[in-house]
Design an enzyme around this catalytic site. Structure first.
Site, PDB file in Angstrom:
ATOM      1  N   SER A 256       0.840  -1.187   0.000  1.00 46.12           N
ATOM      2  CA  SER A 256       0.000   0.000   0.000  1.00 46.12           C
ATOM      3  C   SER A 256       0.875   1.235   0.000  1.00 46.12           C
ATOM      4  O   SER A 256       2.018   1.196   0.444  1.00 46.12           O
ATOM      5  CB  SER A 256      -0.857   0.020   1.257  1.00 46.12           C
ATOM      6  OG  SER A 256       0.007   0.147   2.370  1.00 46.12           O
ATOM      7  N   LYS A 257       0.289   2.322  -0.494  1.00 45.49           N
ATOM      8  CA  LYS A 257       1.141   3.493  -0.673  1.00 45.49           C
ATOM      9  C   LYS A 257       1.546   4.143   0.634  1.00 45.49           C
ATOM     10  O   LYS A 257       2.456   4.950   0.654  1.00 45.49           O
ATOM     11  CB  LYS A 257       0.538   4.490  -1.653  1.00 45.49           C
ATOM     12  CG  LYS A 257      -0.852   4.939  -1.423  1.00 45.49           C
ATOM     13  CD  LYS A 257      -1.208   5.911  -2.550  1.00 45.49           C
ATOM     14  CE  LYS A 257      -2.679   5.876  -2.858  1.00 45.49           C
ATOM     15  NZ  LYS A 257      -3.029   6.228  -4.199  1.00 45.49           N
ATOM     16  N   ARG A 258       0.893   3.788   1.713  1.00 47.25           N
ATOM     17  CA  ARG A 258       1.329   4.388   2.979  1.00 47.25           C
ATOM     18  C   ARG A 258       2.655   3.781   3.445  1.00 47.25           C
ATOM     19  O   ARG A 258       3.404   4.408   4.147  1.00 47.25           O
ATOM     20  CB  ARG A 258       0.244   4.243   4.043  1.00 47.25           C
ATOM     21  CG  ARG A 258      -0.202   5.625   4.515  1.00 47.25           C
ATOM     22  CD  ARG A 258      -1.432   5.554   5.375  1.00 47.25           C
ATOM     23  NE  ARG A 258      -2.582   5.146   4.595  1.00 47.25           N
ATOM     24  CZ  ARG A 258      -3.455   4.251   5.012  1.00 47.25           C
ATOM     25  NH1 ARG A 258      -3.308   3.664   6.175  1.00 47.25           N
ATOM     26  NH2 ARG A 258      -4.497   3.956   4.272  1.00 47.25           N
ATOM     27  N   ASN A 260       4.886   1.932   1.237  1.00 47.72           N
ATOM     28  CA  ASN A 260       5.877   1.870   0.167  1.00 47.72           C
ATOM     29  C   ASN A 260       5.358   2.735  -0.975  1.00 47.72           C
ATOM     30  O   ASN A 260       4.168   2.766  -1.213  1.00 47.72           O
ATOM     31  CB  ASN A 260       5.959   0.436  -0.395  1.00 47.72           C
ATOM     32  CG  ASN A 260       6.928  -0.434   0.372  1.00 47.72           C
ATOM     33  OD1 ASN A 260       8.084  -0.073   0.570  1.00 47.72           O
ATOM     34  ND2 ASN A 260       6.457  -1.571   0.803  1.00 47.72           N
TER      35      ASN A 260
END
Ligand code: GLU
Length: 481
Positions: A256-258, A260
């Site tokens: 997830s973008k939080r 990586n």
């Protein structure tokens, strides 16, 4: 058999590293077997799709060197390769009509109000089956036709089996994947606006494009019964379906973008050598038989074996990626390295210039004026972070408060990060806490830039970017401990 494989991303949001990973696997499989690798754009959910996202998919695959043999921007004789264009060409309607005529699909006239009420009822009753109650499933076909002719709104649903077990042996898994048909919804195949849903469009397109193997992420396993069933009812020879493990954060959660950066173009902008990213993605799925850590695409194709793919959730380890990147970067010859340096600077310079021009006298001043925009980490001294009138504990408290406000916004899906959004949010936070703007802004300037003097604060934070700023905020809070 001619191997023909595809990736079929939906152009919503940023191009995802997960898509790059699946693309790499498909690309290698096609090259290994002398087959074709195809790009299809699945944009039937028009409200979520955008032209810029579509372009970003093309750009990111090209940057990675994963060239496709057929696709929207390269052509091919099984096109069009964009589903909205296939809708316009009337490709799906005949298949739907056929399913209805066979009694394998039906028109459903239920209103959105009825469906909403049904959901509420199921929730209240703590039902184990959430889904359509098959209200229109047994409507008399003549009656159904009459209502459609009279202009009533309807969707078309598949008439899924009511009992029995679905089983499929995926070559990457030890045991067959099974699911009870009773747990499977009568999936909508055609929406009320006449557009197909993903399930119908994907199955029809895979057939018409002559796809031999559908190699995709395991999140699609649950859709497999519907896809196999649709192939059967439409009289298609189904492709072989293979489900690959999802990329994971180091804590095991789905990437997830939080945790990586997931946007492929972020890696491009950051200055990653595409071959290093490909090599890294390759090692996630496939260990080298001689335990080589660094190997290029040609070598990957040589050793590639679909049956040896890692299904157990490959972990996206940023440190490992950075290590590989270092190996590739340092290996560039002088000209290529200078080219890379130029590319990295050029990509951001137009955005940065409005902020920097007042601060420079010579071109060479750029290296100092802009250095903090181009690095991952800046160092913060406690003396710089703590403003007049506050101590370290107070500064830390304020930064933690802001971190929580920014994290909450991101959690709610608000990923805006422009200067005016930041100004409203940060000023709003300061006012609520009754902080003096000067006191709050100084540490934030130092967090963002590592300096007590920087270009205008909110523009600076905006251009540093969410990921880098949040990381710097973390580092500063740690420094104040
Ligand atoms: N459009 C789907 C996606 O966005 C494709 C799934 C598939 O490969 O069947 O990933």
């Amino acid at each position: 058999m001619t191997v023909r494989v595809r990736i079929a991303p939906s152009p919503t949001g940023d191009p995802h590293v997960g898509t790059a990973y699946i693309a790499l696997v498909n690309y290698c499989f096609a090259r290994k077997h002398g087959g074709q690798f195809i790009l299809r754009i699945e944009d039937t959910d028009q409200s979520r799709c955008s032209e810029s996202s579509k372009q970003a998919i093309f750009d990111s695959l090209k940057w990675l060197g994963l060239s496709y043999d057929e696709g929207p921007d390269v052509g091919g004789d099984r096109g069009p390769y964009v589903q909205s264009e296939r809708v316009a060409a009337g490709i799906y309607q005949g298949h739907v009509d056929r399913l209805i005529a066979q009694g394998d699909a039906y028109r459903c006239f239920c209103t959105t109000e009825r469906l909403a009420a049904l959901r509420e009822e199921q929730k209240a009753a703590k039902a184990t089956f959430f889904g359509y109650d098959r209200h229109c499933r047994d409507l008399d076909p003549a009656e159904s036709q009459r209502r459609a002719d009279a202009g009533e709104t309807f969707v078309v649903r598949m008439k899924a089996p009511l009992e029995g077990e679905f089983a499929y042996q995926d070559r990457l898994r030890k045991n067959p994947f099974t699911k009870q048909w009773a747990e499977i919804d009568d999936q909508v195949l055609l929406k009320s606006d006449g557009w197909p849903t993903y399930h119908l469009a994907a199955v029809v397109d895979d057939h018409e494009m002559g796809i031999s193997h559908v190699i995709r992420a395991e999140e699609w396993l649950n859709s497999l019964p519907k896809h196999v069933w649709l192939n059967e009812k439409l009289g298609f020879t189904a492709p072989e379906y293979v489900h690959v493990g999802l990329l994971r954060n180091p804590d095991g959660s789905k990437i997830s973008k939080r945790k990586n950066p997931t946007n492929i173009l972020w890696y491009k902008q950051r200055g990653f050598v595409p071959a290093a990213l490909c090599n890294f993605l390759a090692t996630l799925g496939h260990s080298h038989p001689d335990e080589l850590e660094k190997f290029d695409l040609d070598e990957l194709i040589r050793i590639f074996d679909l049956d040896r793919l890692n299904v157990a959730g490959p972990v996206f380890d940023m440190q490992k990626l950075e290590h590989l990147q270092g190996l590739y970067f340092r290996e560039l010859d002088d000209d290529a390295m200078v080219g890379e340096i130029h590319r990295c600077i050029d990509e951001r310079i137009h955005d940065l210039l409005p902020l920097l021009r007042e601060r420079m006298v010579y071109g060479g001043d750029l290296t100092h004026a802009a250095s903090f925009f181009y690095t991952d980490h800046v160092s913060h001294s406690v003396a710089d972070l703590v403003p007049k009138g506050w101590d370290a504990a107070q500064t830390k408290k304020a930064l933690e408060g802001l971190r929580s406000v920014l994290n909450k916004a991101a959690k709610k899906g608000d990923l805006s990060w422009d200067s005016s959004w930041l100004e409203t949010t940060i000023r709003g936070f300061g006012e609520a806490k009754e902080y003096k703007p000067k006191q709050l802004f100084m540490p934030l300037r130092v967090v963002a830039s590592g300096r007590r003097e920087s270009p205008p604060l909110f523009d600076t934070i905006a251009l540093v970017g969410r990921l880098a700023f949040m990381q710097r905020l973390e580092d500063a809070i740690l420094a104040l401990r």
